[in-house]
Design an enzyme around this catalytic site. Structure first.
Site, PDB file in Angstrom:
ATOM      1  CG  HIS A 131       3.430 -26.505  13.471  1.00 32.04           C
ATOM      2  ND1 HIS A 131       2.366 -26.410  14.336  1.00 32.04           N
ATOM      3  CD2 HIS A 131       4.490 -26.863  14.227  1.00 32.04           C
ATOM      4  CE1 HIS A 131       2.777 -26.693  15.563  1.00 32.04           C
ATOM      5  NE2 HIS A 131       4.055 -26.971  15.525  1.00 32.04           N
ATOM      6  CB  CYS A 155      -3.793 -25.453  13.919  1.00 35.97           C
ATOM      7  SG  CYS A 155      -5.056 -26.272  12.916  1.00 35.97           S
ATOM      8  CG  HIS A 156      -0.426 -25.104  16.451  1.00 34.55           C
ATOM      9  ND1 HIS A 156      -0.719 -26.127  15.586  1.00 34.55           N
ATOM     10  CD2 HIS A 156      -0.712 -25.547  17.700  1.00 34.55           C
ATOM     11  CE1 HIS A 156      -1.150 -27.166  16.287  1.00 34.55           C
ATOM     12  NE2 HIS A 156      -1.159 -26.849  17.559  1.00 34.55           N
ATOM     13  N   GLY A 157      -1.102 -20.621  14.695  1.00 32.28           N
ATOM     14  CA  GLY A 157      -0.731 -19.237  14.441  1.00 32.28           C
ATOM     15  C   GLY A 157       0.383 -18.993  13.447  1.00 32.28           C
TER      16      GLY A 157
END
Length: 191
Positions: A131, A155-157
């Site tokens: 990502h 960080c963003h799952g």
């Protein structure tokens, strides 16, 4: 009575001189050659600056000893200044990865496509989330492995399964598998 100047050829006035055509060709060739040398002097340093540095070339391959990695365990190594995850999959993890329908995967790949033939228990991936480049958790002892038992990017799952395939979250593709080869039964050479 008009006088004729015999020193000037007919059709030309005495104020004009003929330009030598060979001199013009010489000047054109000289200008083009000078421009070519100048362009070469500018372009060559630019091209040389794009070559990898000596310290990067020294890190272009990494050898990993697999003998201490137990089934179900992952280790972190470094490859080209990036984290490298090496995982020894258990038979249950291999069966779960093989049982996952490709239609459920965002980036469909089988476990066999991500491992070497005859060595399906050894998964080697770059430890960089696809990502935004964070380092996922799950390779260290006691780290969060996410809902699918593989890797979890804090960080963003993004959640990856035990085969390093993206299962949920914003990451668009699976964890990258670098070029590697087995140099012995217990050693791999990455790069």
């Amino acid at each position: 009575m008009a006088t004729v100047d015999s020193a000037v050829p007919p059709g030309e006035s005495s104020g004009e001189q003929l330009e030598n055509p060979r001199r013009r060709d010489y000047l054109s060739i000289g200008a083009v050659a000078f421009a070519g040398v100048g362009a070469g002097a500018i372009v060559l340093p630019i091209i040389n600056s794009m070559s990898p540095a000596a310290d990067t070339l020294a890190l272009s391959s990494t050898e990993v000893d697999l003998s201490a990695i137990q089934p179900g365990q992952s280790v972190k190594a470094t490859f080209r200044k990036q984290p490298l995850f090496v995982r020894n999959l258990t038979p249950q993890e291999i069966a779960a990865a093989d049982a996952t329908p490709l239609s459920e995967l965002r980036d469909p790949q089988t476990l066999a496509e991500r491992t070497k033939e005859g060595k399906a228990n050894w998964l080697v991936t770059l430890g960089v989330c696809t990502h935004l480049g964070c380092v996922p958790l799950g390779a260290g002892e006691g780290e969060n492995k996410g809902a699918f038992g593989g890797y979890f990017c804090p960080c963003h799952g993004s959640a990856y399964d035990t085969a390093g395939r993206i299962r949920s979250g914003p990451a668009p593709t699976n964890l990258a598998v670098p070029d590697y080869e087995f140099t012995s039964d217990t050693t791999i050479l990455v790069g």
